[in-house]
Design a protein around this motif. Structure first.
Motif, PDB file in Angstrom:
ATOM      1  N   SER A  54      -6.427   0.683   9.726  1.00 12.69           N
ATOM      2  CA  SER A  54      -7.097  -0.632  10.237  1.00 12.69           C
ATOM      3  C   SER A  54      -7.046  -1.622   9.082  1.00 12.69           C
ATOM      4  O   SER A  54      -6.962  -2.690   9.373  1.00 12.69           O
ATOM      5  CB  SER A  54      -8.845  -0.289  10.320  1.00 12.69           C
ATOM      6  OG  SER A  54      -9.330  -0.363   9.229  1.00 12.69           O
ATOM      7  N   TYR A  55      -7.006  -1.215   7.989  1.00  9.05           N
ATOM      8  CA  TYR A  55      -6.774  -2.281   6.887  1.00  9.05           C
ATOM      9  C   TYR A  55      -5.324  -3.027   6.977  1.00  9.05           C
ATOM     10  O   TYR A  55      -5.185  -3.954   6.884  1.00  9.05           O
ATOM     11  CB  TYR A  55      -6.958  -1.600   5.351  1.00  9.05           C
ATOM     12  CG  TYR A  55      -7.370  -2.364   4.300  1.00  9.05           C
ATOM     13  CD1 TYR A  55      -8.498  -2.908   4.211  1.00  9.05           C
ATOM     14  CD2 TYR A  55      -6.401  -2.748   2.843  1.00  9.05           C
ATOM     15  CE1 TYR A  55      -8.902  -3.789   3.249  1.00  9.05           C
ATOM     16  CE2 TYR A  55      -6.736  -3.487   2.133  1.00  9.05           C
ATOM     17  CZ  TYR A  55      -8.120  -4.062   2.164  1.00  9.05           C
ATOM     18  OH  TYR A  55      -8.568  -4.720   0.985  1.00  9.05           O
TER      19      TYR A  55
ATOM     20  N   ARG B 151      -3.794  -3.043   9.844  1.00  7.51           N
ATOM     21  CA  ARG B 151      -3.628  -3.872  11.191  1.00  7.51           C
ATOM     22  C   ARG B 151      -4.134  -5.302  10.879  1.00  7.51           C
ATOM     23  O   ARG B 151      -3.799  -6.286  11.727  1.00  7.51           O
ATOM     24  CB  ARG B 151      -4.811  -3.107  12.313  1.00  7.51           C
ATOM     25  CG  ARG B 151      -4.138  -3.127  13.519  1.00  7.51           C
ATOM     26  CD  ARG B 151      -5.039  -2.455  14.425  1.00  7.51           C
ATOM     27  NE  ARG B 151      -6.139  -1.612  13.692  1.00  7.51           N
ATOM     28  CZ  ARG B 151      -6.925  -0.688  14.492  1.00  7.51           C
ATOM     29  NH1 ARG B 151      -6.481  -0.381  15.758  1.00  7.51           N
ATOM     30  NH2 ARG B 151      -7.780  -0.159  13.767  1.00  7.51           N
ATOM     31  N   SER B 152      -5.141  -5.452   9.949  1.00  5.38           N
ATOM     32  CA  SER B 152      -5.772  -6.610   9.575  1.00  5.38           C
ATOM     33  C   SER B 152      -4.895  -7.426   8.717  1.00  5.38           C
ATOM     34  O   SER B 152      -5.340  -8.554   8.252  1.00  5.38           O
ATOM     35  CB  SER B 152      -7.262  -6.384   9.319  1.00  5.38           C
ATOM     36  OG  SER B 152      -7.189  -5.738   8.186  1.00  5.38           O
ATOM     37  N   GLY B 153      -3.532  -6.895   8.361  1.00  6.12           N
ATOM     38  CA  GLY B 153      -2.831  -7.884   7.674  1.00  6.12           C
ATOM     39  C   GLY B 153      -3.138  -8.008   6.152  1.00  6.12           C
ATOM     40  O   GLY B 153      -2.674  -8.622   5.451  1.00  6.12           O
ATOM     41  N   LYS B 154      -3.757  -7.053   5.743  1.00  2.92           N
ATOM     42  CA  LYS B 154      -4.262  -7.213   4.142  1.00  2.92           C
ATOM     43  C   LYS B 154      -3.232  -6.739   3.087  1.00  2.92           C
ATOM     44  O   LYS B 154      -3.412  -6.722   2.001  1.00  2.92           O
ATOM     45  CB  LYS B 154      -5.572  -6.459   4.047  1.00  2.92           C
ATOM     46  CG  LYS B 154      -6.903  -7.051   4.557  1.00  2.92           C
ATOM     47  CD  LYS B 154      -8.171  -6.884   4.233  1.00  2.92           C
ATOM     48  CE  LYS B 154      -9.231  -7.698   4.975  1.00  2.92           C
ATOM     49  NZ  LYS B 154      -9.618  -6.893   6.336  1.00  2.92           N
ATOM     50  N   VAL B 155      -2.252  -6.187   3.559  1.00  2.00           N
ATOM     51  CA  VAL B 155      -1.081  -5.652   2.748  1.00  2.00           C
ATOM     52  C   VAL B 155       0.047  -6.134   3.614  1.00  2.00           C
ATOM     53  O   VAL B 155       0.246  -6.082   4.656  1.00  2.00           O
ATOM     54  CB  VAL B 155      -1.255  -4.200   2.404  1.00  2.00           C
ATOM     55  CG1 VAL B 155      -2.153  -3.987   1.343  1.00  2.00           C
ATOM     56  CG2 VAL B 155      -0.786  -3.363   3.669  1.00  2.00           C
TER      57      VAL B 155
ATOM     58  N   LEU C 141       0.788  -1.201   0.002  1.00  2.00           N
ATOM     59  CA  LEU C 141      -0.021  -0.028  -0.137  1.00  2.00           C
ATOM     60  C   LEU C 141       0.800   1.186   0.074  1.00  2.00           C
ATOM     61  O   LEU C 141       1.892   1.489   0.796  1.00  2.00           O
ATOM     62  CB  LEU C 141      -0.922   0.091   1.112  1.00  2.00           C
ATOM     63  CG  LEU C 141      -1.899   1.076   1.466  1.00  2.00           C
ATOM     64  CD1 LEU C 141      -2.704   1.312   0.460  1.00  2.00           C
ATOM     65  CD2 LEU C 141      -2.592   1.237   2.790  1.00  2.00           C
TER      66      LEU C 141
ATOM     67  N   GLU D  64      -7.053   6.756   8.979  1.00  2.91           N
ATOM     68  CA  GLU D  64      -7.489   5.757   9.724  1.00  2.91           C
ATOM     69  C   GLU D  64      -8.033   4.516   9.034  1.00  2.91           C
ATOM     70  O   GLU D  64      -7.666   3.311   9.470  1.00  2.91           O
ATOM     71  CB  GLU D  64      -8.534   6.367  10.762  1.00  2.91           C
ATOM     72  CG  GLU D  64      -8.613   5.765  11.856  1.00  2.91           C
ATOM     73  CD  GLU D  64      -9.551   6.185  12.974  1.00  2.91           C
ATOM     74  OE1 GLU D  64     -10.561   5.607  13.038  1.00  2.91           O
ATOM     75  OE2 GLU D  64      -9.639   7.453  13.227  1.00  2.91           O
ATOM     76  N   THR D  65      -8.571   4.697   7.870  1.00  2.00           N
ATOM     77  CA  THR D  65      -9.180   3.575   7.255  1.00  2.00           C
ATOM     78  C   THR D  65      -8.000   2.663   6.600  1.00  2.00           C
ATOM     79  O   THR D  65      -8.057   1.389   6.559  1.00  2.00           O
ATOM     80  CB  THR D  65     -10.084   3.985   5.870  1.00  2.00           C
ATOM     81  OG1 THR D  65      -9.297   4.688   4.950  1.00  2.00           O
ATOM     82  CG2 THR D  65     -11.190   5.002   6.617  1.00  2.00           C
ATOM     83  N   TYR D  66      -6.854   3.239   6.183  1.00  2.00           N
ATOM     84  CA  TYR D  66      -5.889   2.599   5.699  1.00  2.00           C
ATOM     85  C   TYR D  66      -5.183   1.637   6.854  1.00  2.00           C
ATOM     86  O   TYR D  66      -4.850   0.614   6.775  1.00  2.00           O
ATOM     87  CB  TYR D  66      -4.765   3.361   5.056  1.00  2.00           C
ATOM     88  CG  TYR D  66      -5.331   4.136   4.024  1.00  2.00           C
ATOM     89  CD1 TYR D  66      -6.195   3.476   2.986  1.00  2.00           C
ATOM     90  CD2 TYR D  66      -5.305   5.529   3.930  1.00  2.00           C
ATOM     91  CE1 TYR D  66      -6.577   4.208   1.974  1.00  2.00           C
ATOM     92  CE2 TYR D  66      -5.747   6.193   2.864  1.00  2.00           C
ATOM     93  CZ  TYR D  66      -6.675   5.685   1.783  1.00  2.00           C
ATOM     94  OH  TYR D  66      -7.244   6.431   0.786  1.00  2.00           O
TER      95      TYR D  66
END
Lengths: 339, 339
Positions: free
Chosen positions: B113-114, B116-120, B67, B109-111
């Protein structure tokens, strides 16, 4: 501070709502009161439940992220559309990710595999085509919307402008200023905008009784450089154009640069018209007459339709066309012969 | 055609390798021969194993997605950098997603949380700051790199230019053309580029024995509009500048527009210099003298360092500064008084 084992039950308890409400707040936020949604989100934050967002996504099949695929991140045309998309996404609690495709199947493929694995909730297609190789469109594609470059697929919502009518308006503006030798500077060959706008050009000429001269159909690819080449192609012409209608502002900027370099005056010797009204089109010398697309509104509208589709399963409308405006600045005027 | 229950075992069997090799091919691709990786990827595709990529990511903690957070997607400065990032990512089997922050904590913040959840797998920061609220940087942040706008954090790799030295070069170019009244048009107040380039401006003046006149330090925010305002502020000045050094090309374009509107000639009456060498800076009238940053190389270099960091755990270098170049075009020249 944060428990790594927080569950949806913990969130529900802390927020003082049912597990079903937590699930609904995440999955169908439009169906949950704003105050409830906020309570749930606060509980999620304080329990650290989002630290498990990936497992959560598996359960809830929701990421609250939208992916927009643009064909060329360097084209300033997309900036306002992306801002419009983002404004509505943010207002409704979603994030926006942008993928640059460069019309390259290999790049598109990386986004497809990301999509396939459920890492985004929906897809905004600005690239004029589906990101799957021909013949391999999945049976259940994610919710998606086509924007600006229309993709012909039954049931796929579209937001943009009427490109044929817009190009016709532009050419009529040049005709009304007295031009009859109007060059058309095209976009990439198989691009739908090229075809639709060329149709508008042809219709405007026909309506004015001006025969279409195929030698005035000049190739282009939306870039400044292709505008420079289009203007340079006047060299070989016996009866050169008195006006250029370029279907992107970048190409019109290239045309103005090359005409100026050749000692020709815009608009006294040759008129130039663009398309899009990008930020720099008011900064050229002379400033560019162009077709303004309501780009921010297109982005806002598109995200609204996509999120409705995600949250309710049906789009509020399948096809919406927003009005354009001819912005008259200094680069167009009467042809020398008519004065 | 594709089985929904394909497992890592199916992939290993089809590819003719061990399960550990499949895992390694996905998680540490640099440690696997290219031919093996290709075999594994082909097997993944034909078994439909990627349909379970989210579960797979949970197991493997790898998404092969990077990202990049940019502060302003509408700023054309970022286009070549993003292309450079993408070229190297693609070559090494990663995808690039772009997030637009608009320097808005809610968007950032939206990025987060993304993330944090390991999506990148990794993060490219072009926005000059970490995307976490002050004081809440996680103990184990994802691999990341700071690009162009340096973030001061121990151990965080940086790729960009030496902004102080580059600004000094630019001002020296104006001084060598005979200018002594040089206005400085700044970027946003707390932006690190504003501070570093103002330092370069001050150093160049001091080296030439020119006293720094604070009334020539003009506010700006990188936009065309702020360039227009900077040029308009000449109105109240007893001893107006003979040259403007703007720390973005957009502002320099605004300055040229406003000077031209006032009937002043560039460079005969006032010289104008920009920074960045964006695509449109060669299209102004006169074309803009500016500082060229090797933007594509910066992007390529940054992605290379980040992927090495992801795959090996250590960056190959912590700080790399690439050379700039003064591009002399028509907008700078000798001041009228000196001719």
């Amino acid at each position: 501070m944060q428990s790594k084992t927080a569950t949806i039950e913990d969130v529900a308890r802390l927020a003082g709502v049912s597990i079903a409400t937590v699930s609904r707040a995440l999955h169908h936020p439009a169906k949950v009161a704003e105050a409830t949604r906020k309570k749930v989100l606060a509980a999620i934050d304080s329990t650290g439940f989002t630290a498990n967002a990936m497992a959560q996504s598996l359960r809830l099949k929701s990421t609250r992220m939208i992916l927009a695929i643009v064909p060329d991140i360097g084209n300033t045309f997309f900036a306002s559309i992306l801002r419009g998309l983002e404004a509505v996404a943010q207002r409704r609690g979603y994030g926006l990710l942008i993928g640059n495709s460069e019309n390259d199947p290999a790049l598109e493929e990386t986004y497809v595999s990301y999509l396939r694995s459920g890492k985004v909730d929906g897809l905004v297609l600005l690239s004029g085509r589906l990101p799957w190789p021909a013949g391999s469109i999945p049976a259940n594609p994610p919710p998606m919307i086509s924007v600006c470059e229309e993709i012909e697929m039954p049931g796929l919502p579209f937001i943009g402008i009427d490109n044929m009518a817009a190009a016709r308006l532009a050419v009529e503006h040049l005709i009304s200023a007295g031009h009859r030798r109007i060059a058309y500077v095209a976009g990439p060959e198989r691009n739908i905008l090229t075809r639709q706008r060329e149709e508008g050009y042809a219709v405007a000429l026909a309506a004015a009784g001006i025969p279409l001269d195929p030698t005035l159909l000049l190739p282009g690819d939306f870039s400044i450089e292709s505008g420079i080449r289009a203007a340079a192609s006047m060299d070989g012409m016996k009866d050169p154009p008195t006006a250029f209608f370029c279907i992107s502002d970048e190409m019109a900027i290239g045309v103005i640069m090359e005409l100026t370099r050749r000692g020709l005056k815009v608009p006294e010797d040759v008129a130039v018209m663009g398309f899009d009204d990008i930020q720099f089109s008011s900064c050229t010398n002379p400033p560019l007459t162009t077709v303004r697309q309501p780009r921010r509104e297109i982005g806002e509208e598109a995200m609204g339709v996509l999120l409705d589709l995600i949250e309710t399963g049906t789009p509020p409308s399948l096809r919406r066309v927003l009005p354009v405006e001819i912005v008259v600045r200094g680069s167009t005027g009467m042809p020398a012969k008519a004065r």
